[in-house]
Design an enzyme around this catalytic site. Structure first.
Site, short mmCIF file in Angstrom:
data_model
loop_
_atom_site.label_atom_id
_atom_site.label_comp_id
_atom_site.label_asym_id
_atom_site.label_seq_id
_atom_site.Cartn_x
_atom_site.Cartn_y
_atom_site.Cartn_z
N ASN A 140 -26.02 31.95 -19.68
CA ASN A 140 -26.64 32.46 -18.45
C ASN A 140 -25.58 32.61 -17.37
O ASN A 140 -24.41 32.30 -17.59
CB ASN A 140 -27.79 31.55 -18.01
CG ASN A 140 -27.30 30.15 -17.73
OD1 ASN A 140 -26.51 29.93 -16.81
ND2 ASN A 140 -27.73 29.18 -18.54
N ASP B 122 -32.59 26.85 -22.26
CA ASP B 122 -33.92 26.35 -22.64
C ASP B 122 -34.19 26.53 -24.13
O ASP B 122 -35.10 25.92 -24.68
CB ASP B 122 -35.00 27.09 -21.84
CG ASP B 122 -34.97 26.71 -20.37
OD1 ASP B 122 -34.53 25.58 -20.07
OD2 ASP B 122 -35.35 27.53 -19.53
N LYS C 50 -19.67 35.46 -39.24
CA LYS C 50 -20.03 36.48 -38.26
C LYS C 50 -21.13 37.36 -38.82
O LYS C 50 -21.02 37.87 -39.96
CB LYS C 50 -18.79 37.32 -37.92
CG LYS C 50 -19.04 38.32 -36.83
CD LYS C 50 -17.84 39.19 -36.57
CE LYS C 50 -18.25 40.31 -35.64
NZ LYS C 50 -17.36 41.45 -35.72
N PHE D 108 -32.35 20.99 -9.63
CA PHE D 108 -32.31 22.30 -8.96
C PHE D 108 -33.36 23.18 -9.61
O PHE D 108 -33.59 23.06 -10.82
CB PHE D 108 -30.93 22.96 -9.12
CG PHE D 108 -29.95 22.50 -8.09
CD1 PHE D 108 -29.39 21.24 -8.16
CD2 PHE D 108 -29.61 23.34 -7.04
CE1 PHE D 108 -28.50 20.81 -7.20
CE2 PHE D 108 -28.71 22.92 -6.06
CZ PHE D 108 -28.16 21.65 -6.15
N LYS E 111 -41.89 21.52 -10.99
CA LYS E 111 -40.75 20.91 -11.71
C LYS E 111 -40.47 19.50 -11.19
O LYS E 111 -40.14 18.60 -11.96
CB LYS E 111 -39.50 21.79 -11.56
CG LYS E 111 -39.56 23.06 -12.40
CD LYS E 111 -38.35 23.96 -12.19
CE LYS E 111 -38.61 25.31 -12.84
NZ LYS E 111 -37.56 26.30 -12.59
N LYS F 23 -40.84 16.70 -13.99
CA LYS F 23 -39.60 16.07 -14.46
C LYS F 23 -39.37 14.71 -13.79
O LYS F 23 -38.30 14.12 -13.94
CB LYS F 23 -38.41 17.00 -14.21
CG LYS F 23 -38.50 18.34 -14.96
CD LYS F 23 -37.32 19.25 -14.68
CE LYS F 23 -37.58 20.65 -15.14
NZ LYS F 23 -36.62 21.12 -16.16
N1 CTP Z 1 -32.79 21.33 -16.87
C1 CTP Z 1 -32.58 20.33 -17.78
N2 CTP Z 1 -32.61 20.60 -19.12
C2 CTP Z 1 -32.88 21.84 -19.56
C3 CTP Z 1 -33.13 22.87 -18.64
C4 CTP Z 1 -33.09 22.59 -17.29
O1 CTP Z 1 -32.35 19.18 -17.37
N3 CTP Z 1 -32.88 22.07 -20.87
C5 CTP Z 1 -32.71 21.02 -15.44
C6 CTP Z 1 -31.76 21.89 -14.65
O2 CTP Z 1 -30.46 21.36 -14.63
C7 CTP Z 1 -32.39 21.88 -13.27
C8 CTP Z 1 -33.87 21.71 -13.55
O3 CTP Z 1 -33.98 21.23 -14.88
O4 CTP Z 1 -31.96 20.79 -12.49
C9 CTP Z 1 -34.65 23.00 -13.44
O5 CTP Z 1 -34.02 24.00 -14.21
P1 CTP Z 1 -34.60 25.49 -14.22
O6 CTP Z 1 -33.73 26.31 -15.13
O7 CTP Z 1 -34.82 25.93 -12.83
O8 CTP Z 1 -36.03 25.28 -14.83
P2 CTP Z 1 -36.58 25.00 -16.27
O9 CTP Z 1 -37.08 23.61 -16.31
O10 CTP Z 1 -35.56 25.38 -17.31
O11 CTP Z 1 -37.85 25.96 -16.30
P3 CTP Z 1 -37.89 27.60 -16.25
O12 CTP Z 1 -36.64 28.07 -16.97
O13 CTP Z 1 -39.15 27.91 -16.96
O14 CTP Z 1 -37.91 27.98 -14.80
#
Ligand code: CTP
Length: 405
Positions: A216, A285, A295, A329, A343, A347
């Protein structure tokens, strides 16, 4: 704000630039207050500043010569703007006119103050004062953003009756507030001394085959800025970083990882030894179910892969959280507040800093950011647009309050 005067160097020196605003008369009070706090003040008075306040006033109050012209004939052989720049523990411009801000933002150095401005390596504080229409003029706002982006900290002007008779924002911030900002910078707030802070930053990469991956746009800048600021404030910082090309901040222990699984393992290994965790990283995610050892070859038909969810690192820590303060974040493109609050709850976080990653100045890869910080008690605080260094310190202030509870 914790301002411990005893922590400061005894001979801290503020180089004060006074420019041509009617608020220049307040520089007398400013100098006098700084001197009473035991700070050396070296004043640079611009030609227009000298229309509003005399060098003699500032010289008498600061008990030091006042620098006026770039090419003054003095007995000293020193190059004055370089000498002043070297002396500065902080360069403070108060009041700062639109003209000064504009020239400084564009690298113009046609007087002593502007030359000194270009030569300093110390923190720079700018307290603007001008008519509200000038302040809100997009050109002035752009110049302010440019300077913020270069690390200058602005002490926001207040609302009130202006010298021209208008009522609006543009009045020099109260002297007490300016002095407080100076003290904060000078004391370098060793307020995180002894705290162990774990920070994550950057993206992760989930392999598809030996040459391809899914990732990303996270640049890691926010997490690195937090790690740097926390270390400067005395914390022992461990930074778990995804693949980014950023320099490791001084005094920070860095652990490089690539995948979300590796980030999870690294966070879990460090978490128990930490007082706080700030998850500024953007871990993936999903990961690819069957990573190919070879490859993958191009095919002339559509192609699909099965993706499996990765572990949500923050959520997985909820069970083993003891004393730790946890800040996450939320990167959002819509329904910022609603998604961030969900979140925070889901969390089990103490704080979540929500930012709109679709906006121009607050998205990925840029040096500025703006968040709304939600806490578990239901408070929401907006940061305003800041450079990432300022924002890092702003966030650490909240973390510190929570650590000290
Ligand atoms: N985070 C995490 N582990 C993951 C994904 C995200 O600990 N596998 C943490 C990120 O570091 C951030 C928070 O969760 O502090 C929110 O991440 P974000 O990408 O905004 O949200 P997601 O929980 O991944 O949900 P979505 O992608 O559906 O918005």
């Amino acid at each position: 704000m914790n301002t411990n005067h005893a922590d400061m160097k005894k001979t801290a020196c503020v180089v004060l630039g006074v420019t041509g605003s009617i608020a220049a008369y307040k520089a007398a009070d400013l100098v006098s207050t700084l001197i009473k706090r035991g700070i050396d003040v070296r004043t640079i008075l611009t030609a227009s500043g000298a229309q509003f306040i005399t060098p003699l006033t500032l010289k008498t109050l600061s008990r030091a010569p006042v620098a006026l012209e770039q090419f003054a004939h003095s007995s000293s052989t020193d190059v004055e703007h370089i000498e002043l720049a070297k002396q500065a523990d902080v360069l403070l411009i108060a009041p700062a006119t639109a003209n000064f801000i504009g020239k400084a933002a564009n690298g113009i150095a046609d007087d002593l103050l502007l030359s000194t401005f270009l030569a300093v390596t110390s923190p720079i504080l700018i307290a603007p004062a001008m008519n509200s229409k000038m302040l809100t003029n997009p050109v002035v706002q752009r110049n302010i953003s440019v300077l913020r982006g270069r690390g200058c900290e602005f002490i926001e002007p207040e609302e009130g009756l202006l010298a021209c008779g208008d009522i609006g924002r543009g009045r020099l911030a109260p002297i007490e507030m300016i002095v407080r900002s100076v003290m904060n910078v000078l004391s370098l707030k060793q307020d995180l001394l002894g705290k162990r802070i774990l920070v994550t930053a950057g993206p992760t990469r989930e392999a598809i085959d030996p040459v391809r991956f899914i990732s990303n746009r996270s640049s890691g800048k926010m997490g690195f800025a937090i790690a740097k600021a926390a270390a400067k404030r005395g914390a022992r910082v461990t930074l778990i970083a995804g693949p980014v090309h950023l320099e490791t901040p001084t005094g920070v222990e860095r652990i490089n990882i690539v995948s979300c699984e590796q980030m999870r393992n690294a966070v879990e290994a460090e978490f128990n030894n930490s007082d706080a965790l700030i998850m500024a990283a953007a871990p993936a995610d999903y990961k690819v179910e069957a990573v190919s050892n070879q490859k993958l070859k191009k095919q002339n038909s559509s192609f699909s892969m099965t993706m499996l969810p990765t572990t949500d690192i923050l959520k997985s820590l909820a069970c083993c959280k003891k004393h730790q303060v946890i800040m996450g974040f939320a990167a959002e493109t819509e329904f910022l507040e609603q998604n961030a609050k969900a979140k925070l709850l889901n969390k089990n976080l103490d704080f979540i800093a929500a930012n709109d990653v679709s906006a121009k100045n607050t998205g990925f890869e840029v040096d500025t950011n703006q968040v709304t910080l939600f806490d578990k008690a239901g408070n929401a605080t907006k940061s305003g647009l800041m450079n990432k260094k300022e924002l890092a310190n702003w966030l650490l202030n909240f973390l510190l309050d929570e650590l000290n509870k």
